[in-house]
Write a protein that holds these residues in place. Structure first.
Motif, mmCIF file in Angstrom:
data_model
loop_
_atom_site.group_PDB
_atom_site.id
_atom_site.type_symbol
_atom_site.label_atom_id
_atom_site.label_comp_id
_atom_site.label_asym_id
_atom_site.label_seq_id
_atom_site.Cartn_x
_atom_site.Cartn_y
_atom_site.Cartn_z
ATOM 1 N N ALA A 173 50.755 5.577 4.988
ATOM 2 C CA ALA A 173 49.367 5.310 5.317
ATOM 3 C C ALA A 173 48.629 4.960 4.047
ATOM 4 C CB ALA A 173 48.846 6.408 6.012
ATOM 5 N N GLN A 224 46.012 3.361 3.189
ATOM 6 C CA GLN A 224 44.548 3.551 3.437
ATOM 7 C C GLN A 224 44.085 5.028 3.207
ATOM 8 O OE1 GLN A 224 46.670 3.015 5.524
ATOM 9 N NE2 GLN A 224 45.687 3.255 7.755
ATOM 10 N N PHE A 225 45.002 5.884 3.294
ATOM 11 C CA PHE A 225 44.606 7.223 3.439
ATOM 12 C C PHE A 225 45.426 7.891 2.138
ATOM 13 C CE2 PHE A 225 43.807 6.406 7.834
ATOM 14 C CZ PHE A 225 42.471 7.112 7.755
ATOM 15 N N ASP A 226 46.082 7.035 1.397
ATOM 16 C CA ASP A 226 46.774 7.501 0.084
ATOM 17 C C ASP A 226 47.946 8.647 0.447
ATOM 18 O OD1 ASP A 226 47.395 7.147 -2.655
ATOM 19 O OD2 ASP A 226 46.145 8.700 -3.049
ATOM 20 N N THR A 227 48.592 8.364 1.502
ATOM 21 C CA THR A 227 49.540 9.610 1.911
ATOM 22 C C THR A 227 50.722 9.038 2.725
ATOM 23 O OG1 THR A 227 47.578 10.941 2.527
ATOM 24 C CG2 THR A 227 49.504 11.691 3.613
ATOM 25 N N LYS A 280 50.408 17.596 0.202
ATOM 26 C CA LYS A 280 49.095 17.522 0.278
ATOM 27 C C LYS A 280 48.857 18.744 1.254
ATOM 28 C CE LYS A 280 47.321 13.086 -0.442
ATOM 29 N NZ LYS A 280 46.565 11.958 0.178
ATOM 30 N N ASP A 304 44.328 4.104 12.059
ATOM 31 C CA ASP A 304 43.842 5.570 11.693
ATOM 32 C C ASP A 304 44.771 6.499 12.636
ATOM 33 O OD1 ASP A 304 41.719 4.444 9.973
ATOM 34 O OD2 ASP A 304 40.191 4.759 11.585
ATOM 35 N N ILE A 318 44.548 10.427 12.083
ATOM 36 C CA ILE A 318 44.519 10.556 10.522
ATOM 37 C C ILE A 318 43.210 10.891 10.239
ATOM 38 C CG2 ILE A 318 45.207 9.839 8.299
ATOM 39 C CD1 ILE A 318 47.021 7.823 9.447
ATOM 40 N N GLY A 360 42.413 12.850 7.496
ATOM 41 C CA GLY A 360 42.385 13.265 5.973
ATOM 42 C C GLY A 360 41.684 14.833 5.643
ATOM 43 N N LEU A 391 44.249 16.802 7.691
ATOM 44 C CA LEU A 391 45.280 15.909 7.629
ATOM 45 C C LEU A 391 45.537 15.236 8.752
ATOM 46 C CD1 LEU A 391 47.933 17.770 5.730
ATOM 47 C CD2 LEU A 391 46.376 15.995 4.679
#
Length: 389
Positions: free
Chosen positions: A290, A292-295, A317, A337, A356, A358, A362
């Motif tokens: 993902a 856009q969520f840097d994950t 994380k 998302d 998602i 965040g 998470l």
């Protein structure tokens, strides 16, 4: 363990190319669908589900025959058995060793149309597929006693095979035995300058094969990189649109669980950049990115827990548990998302949908779709793809 013989087929010769003009208005952007296959040995099918544009939940499943046969029991041995790119859907039929191509309409993505007839993959037990829009070529990873890669030039009407030989280890039987000596994943790098495949081996060094691509042609001679500490190289995941930075999962029992590897160009030599220890991992097979969520999320097939990693540092994380009778999570994809994940209990399969969110939370589970209740009992859930991707 019996030594592996080198047999394979790789087909590649990019010939006539085709282009498709599809409307890109807001209505087509709103129509979204998720796909998996039921892997039925009496007749394989793609199952499509409508994705809500507002809350990401799934509904209205529709089954469409692939024209081929599945092979029950393959649900836990590969990534990318169903792939969507552009307005195409690609899938493998492990029961009769064929490859199917579908086209997807933006007006009705739940009803993909089979393009031509399924084509033989020139090997046995195909498990994974990759597609390059730039090359208009799809490649299939065979993992049975005739192992290797076969590739197809893609058009809206039908795939067309190209043949050329190249080495890959073979399994000692068809279907492959467990513990596995088997191809697990195949993918192009983001620039379509190389093709990569993993060989999952639970007792020897894990291996990644890299095939250079020059002037639209894929080399028949791979660059082979081995990793003694990654005994079960499984899924390949390029991160940040980078040709050099990959996450490789390593689901072998008592292993670390994952690693970053780095690709050098033009040599295509691959080196271990960092070992990633996933706490409590048992079978960390599948990953979903993902950006856009840097994950990047890693699923464990043997326990109901998802691990979130930093895609640059590999730092954990956090981990998210999900309530389920299933042993764990399988094929997964991120769309906007939401994270979509198959579960690993063949007697009570679900598709879990997570928002998602965040932060420290998470993921927040928003749906657990009962597939048997929706479409009736099916052999195995396998693969996960989203349109538009």
């Amino acid at each position: 363990m019996r030594s592996s013989q080198l047999l394979s087929f790789i087909a590649i010769n990019v010939g006539v190319t085709y282009s498709l003009a599809y409307p890109r208005d807001s209505q087509h952007r709103q129509n979204r669908a998720a796909y998996f296959q039921d892997n039925g040995s009496a007749g394989n099918s793609i199952v499509a589900l409508q994705i809500s544009s507002s809350d990401g939940t799934l509904s209205n499943p529709v089954r469409t025959s692939t024209g081929g046969e599945g092979l029950a029991g393959l649900l836990a041995i590969s990534q990318d058995s169903v792939v969507v790119d552009d307005h195409y859907l690609f899938t493998v039929n492990a029961g009769d060793d064929t490859f199917s191509l579908f086209t997807i309409s933006g007006d009705d993505p739940e009803h993909p149309k089979l393009a031509g007839k399924p084509l033989p993959t020139l090997g046995q037990t195909p498990v994974s597929v990759a597609y390059s829009p730039e090359l208009q070529t799809a490649c299939v990873l065979n993992s049975g006693s005739t192992a290797g890669i076969s590739c197809f030039s893609i058009s809206p009407t039908a795939p067309h095979p190209r043949e050329v030989s190249a080495p890959l280890p073979k399994s000692s039987s068809t279907p492959p035995p467990r513990p596995l000596v088997i191809g697990a994943d195949i993918t192009f790098n983001p620039s379509s300058t190389a093709l990569f495949a993993t060989i999952a081996n639970g007792t020897q060094a894990g291996t990644i094969y890299a095939y250079p691509i020059k002037n639209g042609h894929i080399s028949t001679t791979p660059v082979i990189s081995s990793f003694p500490t990654l005994s079960f190289t499984f899924s390949l995941n390029f991160l940040d649109d980078s040709d050099t930075h990959l996450l490789v999962t390593n689901p072998h029992l008592n292993s670390s669980g994952a690693a970053f590897v780095s690709v050098s160009y033009p040599s295509l030599e691959i080196t271990l950049a960092k070992t990633i220890t996933i706490p409590g991992q048992t079978a960390s097979c599948w990953a979903a990115y993902a950006p856009q969520f840097d994950t990047v999320y890693v699923m464990d097939a043997a326990r109901p827990k998802i691990t979130a990693l930093n895609p640059e540092t590999g730092d954990v994380k956090g981990q998210v548990s999900f309530p389920a009778a299933a042993a764990g999570g399988l094929d997964s994809r991120v769309d906007r998302d939401w994270l979509y994940m198959l579960t690993s209990d063949s007697n009570d399969p679900k598709i879990n949908v997570f928002e998602i969110v965040g932060g420290t939370e998470l993921l927040k589970q928003v749906q657990s779709l009962d597939i048997f209740q929706q479409v009736g009992k099916i052999p195995d859930l396998m693969g996960m793809a989203i349109w538009p991707n």
